[in-house]
Design a protein around this motif. Structure first.
Motif, PDB file in Angstrom:
ATOM      1  N   LEU A 209       0.831  -1.201   0.000  1.00 28.36           N
ATOM      2  CA  LEU A 209       0.000   0.000   0.000  1.00 28.36           C
ATOM      3  C   LEU A 209       0.869   1.256   0.000  1.00 28.36           C
ATOM      4  O   LEU A 209       1.954   1.265   0.582  1.00 28.36           O
ATOM      5  N   PRO A 210       0.393   2.330  -0.637  1.00 23.05           N
ATOM      6  CA  PRO A 210       1.140   3.601  -0.575  1.00 23.05           C
ATOM      7  C   PRO A 210       1.083   4.145   0.848  1.00 23.05           C
ATOM      8  O   PRO A 210       0.194   3.775   1.630  1.00 23.05           O
ATOM      9  N   PRO A 211       2.009   5.036   1.218  1.00 25.48           N
ATOM     10  CA  PRO A 211       2.120   5.484   2.613  1.00 25.48           C
ATOM     11  C   PRO A 211       0.824   6.011   3.223  1.00 25.48           C
ATOM     12  O   PRO A 211       0.500   5.687   4.367  1.00 25.48           O
ATOM     13  N   GLY A 212       0.070   6.829   2.498  1.00 30.33           N
ATOM     14  CA  GLY A 212      -1.159   7.392   3.055  1.00 30.33           C
ATOM     15  C   GLY A 212      -2.190   6.334   3.364  1.00 30.33           C
ATOM     16  O   GLY A 212      -2.827   6.347   4.426  1.00 30.33           O
ATOM     17  N   LEU A 213      -2.352   5.399   2.440  1.00 27.82           N
ATOM     18  CA  LEU A 213      -3.309   4.312   2.640  1.00 27.82           C
ATOM     19  C   LEU A 213      -2.793   3.336   3.693  1.00 27.82           C
ATOM     20  O   LEU A 213      -3.569   2.753   4.453  1.00 27.82           O
ATOM     21  N   ARG A 214      -1.484   3.177   3.740  1.00 20.68           N
ATOM     22  CA  ARG A 214      -0.887   2.318   4.760  1.00 20.68           C
ATOM     23  C   ARG A 214      -1.193   2.868   6.159  1.00 20.68           C
ATOM     24  O   ARG A 214      -1.499   2.116   7.085  1.00 20.68           O
ATOM     25  N   ALA A 215      -1.128   4.192   6.285  1.00 24.27           N
ATOM     26  CA  ALA A 215      -1.440   4.815   7.575  1.00 24.27           C
ATOM     27  C   ALA A 215      -2.889   4.552   7.966  1.00 24.27           C
ATOM     28  O   ALA A 215      -3.197   4.281   9.129  1.00 24.27           O
ATOM     29  N   PHE A 216      -3.809   4.593   6.978  1.00 24.40           N
ATOM     30  CA  PHE A 216      -5.218   4.321   7.284  1.00 24.40           C
ATOM     31  C   PHE A 216      -5.403   2.847   7.623  1.00 24.40           C
ATOM     32  O   PHE A 216      -6.195   2.498   8.511  1.00 24.40           O
ATOM     33  N   ALA A 217      -4.677   1.968   6.930  1.00 25.16           N
ATOM     34  CA  ALA A 217      -4.753   0.543   7.231  1.00 25.16           C
ATOM     35  C   ALA A 217      -4.268   0.269   8.658  1.00 25.16           C
ATOM     36  O   ALA A 217      -4.807  -0.600   9.354  1.00 25.16           O
ATOM     37  N   LEU A 218      -3.270   1.013   9.108  1.00 21.27           N
ATOM     38  CA  LEU A 218      -2.783   0.851  10.475  1.00 21.27           C
ATOM     39  C   LEU A 218      -3.802   1.401  11.481  1.00 21.27           C
ATOM     40  O   LEU A 218      -3.916   0.879  12.599  1.00 21.27           O
ATOM     41  N   TYR A 219      -4.534   2.433  11.077  1.00 18.78           N
ATOM     42  CA  TYR A 219      -5.657   2.872  11.920  1.00 18.78           C
ATOM     43  C   TYR A 219      -6.669   1.738  12.069  1.00 18.78           C
ATOM     44  O   TYR A 219      -7.162   1.473  13.171  1.00 18.78           O
ATOM     45  N   VAL A 220      -6.977   1.065  10.957  1.00 18.29           N
ATOM     46  CA  VAL A 220      -7.927  -0.055  11.012  1.00 18.29           C
ATOM     47  C   VAL A 220      -7.411  -1.130  11.970  1.00 18.29           C
ATOM     48  O   VAL A 220      -8.169  -1.682  12.775  1.00 18.29           O
ATOM     49  N   GLN A 221      -6.114  -1.431  11.884  1.00 15.65           N
ATOM     50  CA  GLN A 221      -5.528  -2.436  12.780  1.00 15.65           C
ATOM     51  C   GLN A 221      -5.600  -1.975  14.232  1.00 15.65           C
ATOM     52  O   GLN A 221      -5.918  -2.769  15.133  1.00 15.65           O
ATOM     53  N   ALA A 222      -5.323  -0.692  14.471  1.00 12.72           N
ATOM     54  CA  ALA A 222      -5.401  -0.158  15.837  1.00 12.72           C
ATOM     55  C   ALA A 222      -6.838  -0.212  16.355  1.00 12.72           C
ATOM     56  O   ALA A 222      -7.072  -0.534  17.529  1.00 12.72           O
ATOM     57  N   HIS A 223      -7.788   0.087  15.488  1.00 12.07           N
ATOM     58  CA  HIS A 223      -9.208   0.023  15.864  1.00 12.07           C
ATOM     59  C   HIS A 223      -9.585  -1.419  16.207  1.00 12.07           C
ATOM     60  O   HIS A 223     -10.325  -1.676  17.175  1.00 12.07           O
ATOM     61  N   TYR A 224      -9.091  -2.347  15.421  1.00 12.72           N
ATOM     62  CA  TYR A 224      -9.355  -3.768  15.669  1.00 12.72           C
ATOM     63  C   TYR A 224      -8.823  -4.179  17.046  1.00 12.72           C
ATOM     64  O   TYR A 224      -9.505  -4.871  17.816  1.00 12.72           O
ATOM     65  N   LEU A 225      -7.614  -3.745  17.384  1.00 11.91           N
ATOM     66  CA  LEU A 225      -7.041  -4.068  18.688  1.00 11.91           C
ATOM     67  C   LEU A 225      -7.830  -3.407  19.810  1.00 11.91           C
ATOM     68  O   LEU A 225      -7.986  -3.971  20.899  1.00 11.91           O
ATOM     69  N   TYR A 226      -8.342  -2.200  19.562  1.00  9.66           N
ATOM     70  CA  TYR A 226      -9.211  -1.537  20.539  1.00  9.66           C
ATOM     71  C   TYR A 226     -10.435  -2.399  20.823  1.00  9.66           C
ATOM     72  O   TYR A 226     -10.825  -2.585  21.987  1.00  9.66           O
ATOM     73  N   LEU A 227     -11.049  -2.924  19.780  1.00 11.38           N
ATOM     74  CA  LEU A 227     -12.228  -3.768  19.954  1.00 11.38           C
ATOM     75  C   LEU A 227     -11.891  -5.032  20.744  1.00 11.38           C
ATOM     76  O   LEU A 227     -12.746  -5.604  21.417  1.00 11.38           O
ATOM     77  N   LYS A 228     -10.625  -5.465  20.651  1.00  9.25           N
ATOM     78  CA  LYS A 228     -10.170  -6.639  21.403  1.00  9.25           C
ATOM     79  C   LYS A 228      -9.723  -6.262  22.822  1.00  9.25           C
ATOM     80  O   LYS A 228      -9.212  -7.104  23.564  1.00  9.25           O
ATOM     81  N   GLU A 229      -9.883  -4.963  23.163  1.00  6.57           N
ATOM     82  CA  GLU A 229      -9.487  -4.422  24.466  1.00  6.57           C
ATOM     83  C   GLU A 229      -7.981  -4.500  24.695  1.00  6.57           C
ATOM     84  O   GLU A 229      -7.506  -4.510  25.830  1.00  6.57           O
ATOM     85  N   ASP A 230      -7.226  -4.520  23.601  1.00  5.15           N
ATOM     86  CA  ASP A 230      -5.761  -4.516  23.689  1.00  5.15           C
ATOM     87  C   ASP A 230      -5.303  -3.074  23.467  1.00  5.15           C
ATOM     88  O   ASP A 230      -4.688  -2.734  22.458  1.00  5.15           O
ATOM     89  N   TYR A 231      -5.607  -2.221  24.446  1.00  2.00           N
ATOM     90  CA  TYR A 231      -5.449  -0.789  24.271  1.00  2.00           C
ATOM     91  C   TYR A 231      -3.997  -0.341  24.118  1.00  2.00           C
ATOM     92  O   TYR A 231      -3.698   0.555  23.331  1.00  2.00           O
ATOM     93  N   ASN A 232      -3.105  -0.947  24.858  1.00  4.38           N
ATOM     94  CA  ASN A 232      -1.705  -0.531  24.788  1.00  4.38           C
ATOM     95  C   ASN A 232      -1.083  -0.842  23.426  1.00  4.38           C
ATOM     96  O   ASN A 232      -0.328  -0.028  22.882  1.00  4.38           O
TER      97      ASN A 232
END
Length: 402
Positions: A209-232
Motif C-alpha cells: 500500500l502507498p504510505p497514506g493508505l498504509r497509515a489508514f490501514a494501520l488505523y484499522v488495525q489499531a481500531h481492531y485491537l481496541y475492539l479486542k481491548e488490547d489498548y496498549n
C-alpha cells in the motif's frame, strides 16, 4: 530400460513433431542429446523443453497486465493517499485532471466532510467499473455514505460487491490483492463485524500500500485491537504510525488520533485523550473533514462534549447531526449480523454518559469530565435506564459499544 530415444520416439512421447525435436536438439536445448549422421539420440530421461515463444508471450502478457494495474494502482482512494497540507484539500483535488480519479477524490471529500448524499451520487458512477481500484473505491465510499443516508439495502449491496471482488480473480498481483484485503478488513472493523475468513496477513498487505493508505490501514488495525481491548498495543500502532510520517496524510491522521482518544479514555488517561482529540480537531477543522468525529462519537467517551463543544459549538452541532445519521444506519447493519443490541434510542449525550458509566466511572468523575453537575449525570443515567429498561451497570453494558 532403454537409455536413448530416436527423434520419432521422442516426438511421440512429447506430443510434438519430429521437426520440432530436431530443432530442440540443434539448439542444444536437450541435455545429453547426441548426433549420429543426420539423426539424434535423445536420453530417455530427458524432459520436453518449454516453448520459448509461449513463455515469452506469457511473460509479456503478465507484464502488460501488471503495468496496466500498477498504472491504475495510485487511483485507489487517491485523497486518503495524498499528503496535502491541512486547509488545501479542495485545492489538491482541483489539480487532478478530469476523469475517474478526480471523481473518486471528490467522492472521498464529500464523504469525509459529512456530505453523504453528494458522496453517494459521485461514487455510484463507478460501482461496476471494470477497473478494480475504481470499483473498490466507489463501493467503499458508497457503502458508508448509504449508511449515513439510511439507504441500508444500497449499503449492503456495496459491501457484498466488495466481498465478491475478493474472490473474483485467481491470479491477482500482490498490490491488487492488498487493496481488496484493505477494503474488506476496513469495512468489517469499522462496522464491528467479524473479519472475512480469507485474509492475507497484515505484514503482506502493508508493504503493497502507498504510505497514506498504509497509515489508514494501520488505523484499522489499531481500531481492531481496541475492539479486542488490547489498548496498549493499539496505542503503540497509533504513536508509531504518526511518528513515521502518518501526520502528513490528514485523513488518516484524523482517524489515528481518534482511535488514540478511544484507547486513552478506556485506560482513563484523560489528558492524553484530550491531546489526541485536539490534534484530530485541528486537522479536521481546516478542511471541514468532520465525518470521522461524528462516526466515532460513541467510542470517544464524551470527549467531543468535553473538548469540542466549548470551543466550537456550531461545529459540534454539525458533528452530532452526522452521529445521529451514521449511527442509525450503522446499527441497522451491525445489530442483525452480530446479534448485539446496541442502543438506538438515546441522545448522544445520554449515550456518552452511559458509556462511561458502563466502564465504571463514578457520577462525579463523569461530571468533571463533561463539565456538568453530578446531579445532571444522575438524571441522565435515570433516563437511560428507563429507556433501555435496565437496572444496573452490568445490564447496561450489553447496549453499549464495549
Amino acid at each position: 530400460m532403454k537409455e536413448y530415444l530416436s527423434t520419432r520416439e521422442a516426438a511421440e512421447k512429447w506430443g510434438i513433431s519430429e521437426r520440432r525435436v530436431n530443432q530442440y536438439c540443434a539448439e542444444e536445448r536437450i541435455p545429453g542429446a547426441q548426433r549420429f549422421g543426420t539423426s539424434w539420440a535423445i536420453p530417455a530421461s530427458a524432459e520436453k523443453p518449454s516453448d520459448p515463444r509461449k513463455k515469452n508471450h506469457h511473460t509479456q502478457t503478465l507484464a502488460r497486465k501488471s503495468l496496466k494495474r500498477d498504472k491504475l494502482y495510485p487511483d485507489f482512494m487517491p485523497l486518503i493517499s495524498t499528503a496535502f497540507k491541512p486547509g488545501k484539500c479542495r485545492e489538491t483535488i482541483s489539480k487532478i485532471p478530469a476523469g475517474p480519479k478526480k471523481d473518486i477524490a471528490l467522492a472521498e471529500y464529500y464523504y469525509f466532510s459529512g456530505q453523504a448524499a453528494k458522496a453517494m451520487r459521485k461514487a455510484e458512477l463507478y460501482l461496476t467499473n471494470s477497473e478494480v481500484p475504481y470499483r473498490l473505491s466507489a463501493c467503499f465510499i458508497y457503502a458508508y455514505a448509504c449508511l449515513s443516508m439510511g439507504q441500508i439495502t444500497h449499503a449492503r449491496y456495496a459491501l457484498n460487491e466488495i466481498k465478491k471482488t475478493l474472490s473474483q480473480e485467481e491470479e491477482q498481483i500482490p498490490r491488487i490483492r492488498a487493496i481488496e484485503a484493505f477494503v474488506a478488513s476496513a469495512s468489517a472493523v469499522l462496522l464491528h463485524l467479524p473479519l472475512p475468513n480469507e485474509m492475507p496477513p497484515l505484514e503482506e498487505v502493508l508493504p503493497q500500500l502507498p504510505p497514506g493508505l498504509r497509515a489508514f490501514a494501520l488505523y484499522v488495525q489499531a481500531h481492531y485491537l481496541y475492539l479486542k481491548e488490547d489498548y496498549n498495543r493499539s496505542i503503540g500502532i497509533v504513536e508509531a504510525t504518526l511518528a513515521m510520517d502518518g501526520e502528513k496524510y490528514p485523513i488518516s491522521a484524523i482517524y489515528l488520533h481518534l482511535v488514540a482518544v478511544m484507547d486513552y479514555m478506556s485506560l482513563r488517561e484523560r489528558e492524553k485523550a484530550e491531546y489526541h482529540m485536539l490534534e484530530a480537531w485541528k486537522k479536521a477543522q481546516k478542511d471541514d473533514l468532520i465525518e470521522g468525529l461524528g462516526e466515532h462519537h460513541g467510542l470517544l467517551g464524551g470527549m467531543l462534549e468535553a473538548v469540542i463543544k466549548p470551543i466550537s459549538p456550531e461545529d459540534f452541532k454539525r458533528i452530532i447531526d452526522i452521529t445521529y445519521r451514521f449511527s442509525s444506519g450503522w446499527r441497522r447493519v451491525h445489530n442483525p449480523i452480530t446479534g448485539h443490541d446496541v442502543a438506538d434510542d438515546l441522545s448522544t449525550t445520554e449515550f456518552a454518559v452511559a458509556m462511561l458509566t458502563a466502564r465504571g466511572w463514578t457520577h462525579q468523575e463523569i461530571a468533571e469530565h463533561m463539565n456538568i453537575s453530578a446531579n445532571t449525570v444522575k438524571s441522565y443515567i435515570m433516563q437511560v435506564k428507563k429507556k433501555l429498561n435496565v437496572k444496573n451497570r452490568k445490564e447496561l453494558k450489553k447496549y453499549m459499544l464495549l
